[in-house]
Every structure is written in structure tokens, then in C-alpha cells.
Scaffold this active site. Structure first.
Site, short mmCIF file in Angstrom:
data_model
loop_
_atom_site.label_atom_id
_atom_site.label_comp_id
_atom_site.label_asym_id
_atom_site.label_seq_id
_atom_site.Cartn_x
_atom_site.Cartn_y
_atom_site.Cartn_z
N ASP A 90 0.86 -1.18 0.00
CA ASP A 90 0.00 0.00 0.00
C ASP A 90 0.90 1.24 0.00
OD1 ASP A 90 -2.22 1.54 -0.02
OD2 ASP A 90 -2.81 1.15 2.05
N ASP A 125 -3.70 7.05 -3.86
CA ASP A 125 -5.09 7.45 -4.10
C ASP A 125 -5.66 8.14 -2.86
OD1 ASP A 125 -4.80 4.82 -2.93
OD2 ASP A 125 -6.97 4.64 -3.07
N ALA A 193 -11.61 2.64 0.37
CA ALA A 193 -12.36 3.45 1.33
C ALA A 193 -13.67 2.81 1.76
CB ALA A 193 -12.61 4.84 0.75
N CYS A 276 -13.17 -25.21 17.13
CA CYS A 276 -12.31 -25.14 15.94
C CYS A 276 -11.36 -26.32 15.96
CB CYS A 276 -11.55 -23.81 15.94
SG CYS A 276 -10.33 -23.65 14.63
N CYS A 278 -8.27 -26.22 14.48
CA CYS A 278 -6.88 -25.82 14.22
C CYS A 278 -5.99 -26.30 15.35
CB CYS A 278 -6.78 -24.30 14.04
SG CYS A 278 -6.84 -23.33 15.56
N CYS A 281 -6.41 -24.61 18.83
CA CYS A 281 -7.61 -24.98 19.57
C CYS A 281 -7.58 -26.42 20.04
CB CYS A 281 -8.84 -24.72 18.72
SG CYS A 281 -9.08 -22.98 18.34
#
Length: 484
Positions: A90, A125, A193, A276, A278, A281
Site C-alpha cells: 500500500d 489514491d 475506502a 475449531c 486448528c 484450539c
């Protein structure tokens, strides 16, 4: 170098595809986790092991950093971050939106992004606030478009520069900006935005902004939704035609002690269990995770796992043709997401043009399903039927010799000839017991059929319980409620 996008499968306006940046290719939809070089709860190398193919960082932070500026210039961004995938940078527009100014020009930030080896560069921008009036939005859009044209002129048409679409909350300006970006031949088009809309749960406005921007963008453009970080809204954004998302939510939520799921966020100290699969977890209880000295990092890891998994789930839904079902499921986790979903359904007429013709199934999930693209398309095609002078539309099945043609009725689609009984969407649909909403929508199909065949006489045969709806939806229709 250049940026190219190829769509492989589609569902609604969502696509799975390949984004090629130079010699690197990533699968889309894709997540670009946000990396701050000064604070990495999850390292880029760990992200790579999770299947992350691209990330985004802030060139302005690097340019202003005593620790990282020269290293990035000398060694290159990929080596500094230890990441061999696609890196997007960015420009400083985020800081511009927060602080009102930055100490860099458009060409300076683009030159810096080039010099540190970024794969995708973003011009400086102007991110117009949703609260800005039209005069401000027009003025800031004019500056943005000037800077995009400047980027093309100074760095060449093949430079890997993104073309952000701005315009504030004004849909006509968003469409105008998108046409301008298309005319400048940008192939990578972020919609900017929109973070304030998502932070304030204004998903209905988000849908309006994105759909307006899509009207002016070429279908070959890869669309990035800036700042879309929560996994609960990825399916909705994908259905609108967004291909990439960048997320800092995994880290920001972790700092606030928040545990992300696909249907919302929870404070970790309010959880009794961890729903979860993962690694985090499965190796911690909720209490252990809450009290761990490394709680922020562990939560960030979990949050990123959940977010990456949702992207994969969306890709599979597009391949299966079940994206509408996934959007319906995800958007029922919050009333404002549901409002956004309903706003998207209101765009079914335009979405139908990009939706696939045949799918595995149509799953009726209540009144919202009555506005889906499959129904819009089917009812539009009813005008193609060749019919005689007299037509019976039988709700209950059966035929009568006194009519030239008999059509059967399946809500929410409406009338169909027996030859289409086994075809999509009439045949491949999961429909529960009929309700008023689906029957009313089916009658809309009858109305389209009658309008496209003005010389034919139509008779509806239905049970008495549906007669009132039929007469309400179809004025002057002849109704028989005898059993056939």
C-alpha cells in the site's frame, strides 16, 4: 512485468481463477494478510506454511522506518520479510485517511515500491470518507484519477500498478471511477475506502458501492476489496465479484482478545470451549488459551487459520455451484449482514448475467431464496416456450384433453413443461413444503409467461388453499380448484 487475471469457474458473480504477477501465480479468491514489519504476531514464513500465497504490507511504513527502509532498498522486500510469494504494497493512503497528510508524493511512493521489489504497487489514491459530501468526493476522485494516469505515464503500461476505485458513498461516482480505471487499462482494481462501512456494519451500503463499481470494470479485471478482514463477510463479497481480500483483523482481533469464527467474533474470556479444529484450539482449552502468556500470538494464529480456511471453503462452493447457500448461511450470523444479503438479492437481475447456467442443485432456504439468480433466469426463459391457444397450469399434476398444452407448477420457479422435469433448476432443487412466498414467486413466473404469450388462454388448477394467492398475483386469471 504486468498483471493478468484468468477466471476458471464462476458462481453468481464470484470467480475462482489465477492471478499472474510477473512470474508468480496465485489462486483466487485469495487472502492477503496484512504485515507490519515492526509487529508480527504471525510471521510471513508461518503464513506460507498455512497456504498463504500473497500478503500486503505498507510501503509508507517501510519508507519512514529507520530499521527497515535501507534494508528493504538493499536486500529487497521479499528477503526482509522472508516470503517468496506475491507481496502487494500500500502507498500510504491508509495513513492519509487517518492523519490527513503524508510526507510522500505519488511518484515517490511508486518509485519506492518499485525499488524495494514489490510485486503489486498502489498509487497514492485519496480514500474518500463515506461521510464526505458530493463536492469533496468529486474533488478527491479527480485527484485520484490524475494520479492513476500519472502512474501509467511515468512507469509504463506494463508496470504492476493497481488502479483503485474511489468515489465515496456515491454510486454514480464509483461507476464513473471504475470506467475511468478501465479506460486506463488497469487489470488489478481495488475498491477503496470501504473499511468505515464495514466497521459500522453498513453492509447494505457496501453492496451498493461494490455493485456500482463492478458495472464499470471489465470482467477481466481482478477486484480487490480493501480492508475486508472478517471471515463472516467473505462469501458475500465474493458473490459480488471480489477476488482478493486483505486482512489485519486476525491480528487486531487478537490484541483485543477476540476469537474469530465464520459467524462472528467472541471474547476469549467468554468461551467455555473452542469450536475449531486448528492446532491452537486442539492443544489448548479455552481457559488455557485465555491465560497463556502468549495469548495474542495464539489467538492471531487461530484467527488466521479460520480466515484462510474460509477462503478455501468459498473456492469449493464456487466449484460446486453452492455459493448462494454459503452466503445465506454466513449472513444469518448478524442482522446487518442479512441486510447486505438482501441488498445483494435485489441485484439478481444484473448478477444473473454472470451466474452459471447449470448447477448441482437449488436449495430453498426461505423467502430470500425467491430472489435468487436461478429463478430470475428461469422465469425470463419462459418466453421461449411455444404454446397453443389454451394452456392449463396444473399445481397438482395431471393433464386434460381440452387444453392444447399442460404445464406443471413447481414453486418458486413457476410453470414448466414435462420435458424439463429432470433438468436444472426445476429437477435439481430441494424444495420443502410449499409456503406463501414461494407460491407467490412461482405465480410471478406464470405472469411472465402470460405476458409473453398474449394470444393464449391460461387456466390455473390448484388446491383451494392456494387460490387466494393465485388470484392476488394474477388478475383475471381463470382458476379451477378441482382435483385432477
Amino acid at each position: 512485468m504486468g498483471i493478468a487475471f484468468e477466471s476458471l469457474y464462476s458462481d453468481i458473480a464470484g470467480r475462482t481463477g489465477r492471478l499472474t504477477v510477473g512470474k508468480k501465480t496465485i489462486k483466487t479468491p485469495a487472502l492477503l494478510p496484512v504485515i507490519n514489519p515492526h509487529l508480527q504476531l504471525v510471521t510471513p514464513k508461518e503464513m506460507r506454511s498455512m497456504g498463504v500465497e500473497a500478503l500486503i504490507t505498507n510501503a509508507y511504513i517501510f519508507s519512514q522506518s529507520r530499521e527497515y527502509r535501507q534494508r528493504a532498498l538493499d536486500e529487497g522486500l521479499h528477503k526482509v520479510l522472508d516470503f517468496d510469494g506475491v507481496i502487494m504494497t500500500d502507498s500510504g493512503s491508509f495513513q492519509l485517511s487517518v492523519y490527513g497528510q503524508v510526507s510522500v508524493t505519488n511518484t515517490e511512493t511508486l518509485s519506492f515500491q518499485r525499488d524495494i521489489g514489490s510485486d503489486i504497487w498502489v498509487p497514492l489514491d485519496i480514500p474518500t470518507s463515506p461521510g464526505a459530501d458530493r463536492g469533496i468526493a468529486e474533488r478527491e476522485l479527480g485527484i485520484t484519477m490524475h494520479r492513476l494516469a500519472e502512474a501509467k505515464e511515468v512507469f509504463g503500461k506494463d508496470a504492476p500498478v493497481a488502479g483503485p476505485v474511489q468515489g465515496g458513498i456515491f454510486t454514480d461516482l464509483r461507476a464513473q471511477a471504475a470506467r475511468g480505471v478501465t479506460d486506463l487499462n488497469f487489470t488489478f482494481c481495488p475498491i477503496g475506502a470501504v473499511v468505515p462501512l464495514m466497521e459500522s456494519y453498513r453492509y447494505r451500503d457496501l453492496v451498493s458501492v461494490v455493485m456500482a463499481a463492478k458495472t464499470g470494470l471489465t470482467p477481466s479485471a481482478c477486484v480487490h476489496l480493501f480492508g475486508a478482514g472478517h471471515p463472516s463477510m467473505f462469501a458475500l463479497a465474493t458473490a459480488m465479484g471480489c477476488d482478493l481480500f486483505d486482512s489485519a483483523a486476525y491480528a487486531l482481533s487478537a490484541k483485543e482478545g477476540r476469537y474469530l469464527t465464520t459467524h462472528g467474533s467472541f471474547k476469549i474470556d467468554e468461551l467455555a470451549d473452542l469450536p475449531c479444529a486448528c492446532n491452537v484450539c486442539r492443544t489448548h482449552t479455552a481457559e488455557e488459551l485465555n491465560n497463556d502468556a502468549g495469548r495474542e500470538r495464539l489467538l492471531a494464529l487461530h484467527n488466521l487459520y479460520v480466515t484462510v480456511a474460509e477462503i478455501s471453503r468459498i473456492r469449493q462452493a464456487i466449484f460446486d455451484g453452492t455459493l448462494w447457500e454459503l452466503v445465506d448461511e454466513r449472513c444469518r450470523g448478524h442482522p446487518q449482514l442479512l441486510a447486505g444479503y438482501r441488498a445483494l438479492l435485489g441485484c439478481a437481475g444484473s448478477l444473473e448475467k454472470s451466474d452459471r447456467v447449470s448447477k448441482r442443485r437449488f436449495f430453498y432456504r426461505g423467502s430470500e431464496s425467491c430472489s435468487r439468480t436461478e429463478i430470475v433466469r428461469y422465469q425470463q426463459m419462459l418466453s421461449r416456450l411455444q404454446l397453443g391457444n389454451s394452456v392449463l397450469i396444473a399445481f397438482d399434476g395431471g393433464m386434460r384433453d381440452e387444453f392444447d398444452d399442460t404445464l406443471f407448477f413447481k414453486p418458486p420457479f413457476g410453470p414448466y413443461p414435462k420435458e424439463l422435469r429432470e433438468t436444472f433448476p426445476v429437477g435439481q432443487s430441494e424444495i420443502p413444503e410449499w409456503d406463501d412466498a414461494m407460491v407467490s414467486t412461482g405465480c410471478r413466473g406464470i405472469r411472465y409467461l402470460m405476458e409473453s404469450h398474449p394470444k393464449s388462454r391460461f387456466v390455473v388448477s390448484c388446491k383451494p388453499c392456494w387460490e387466494a394467492i393465485v388470484r392476488q398475483e394474477l388478475e383475471n386469471i381463470e382458476v379451477r380448484n378441482d382435483e385432477i
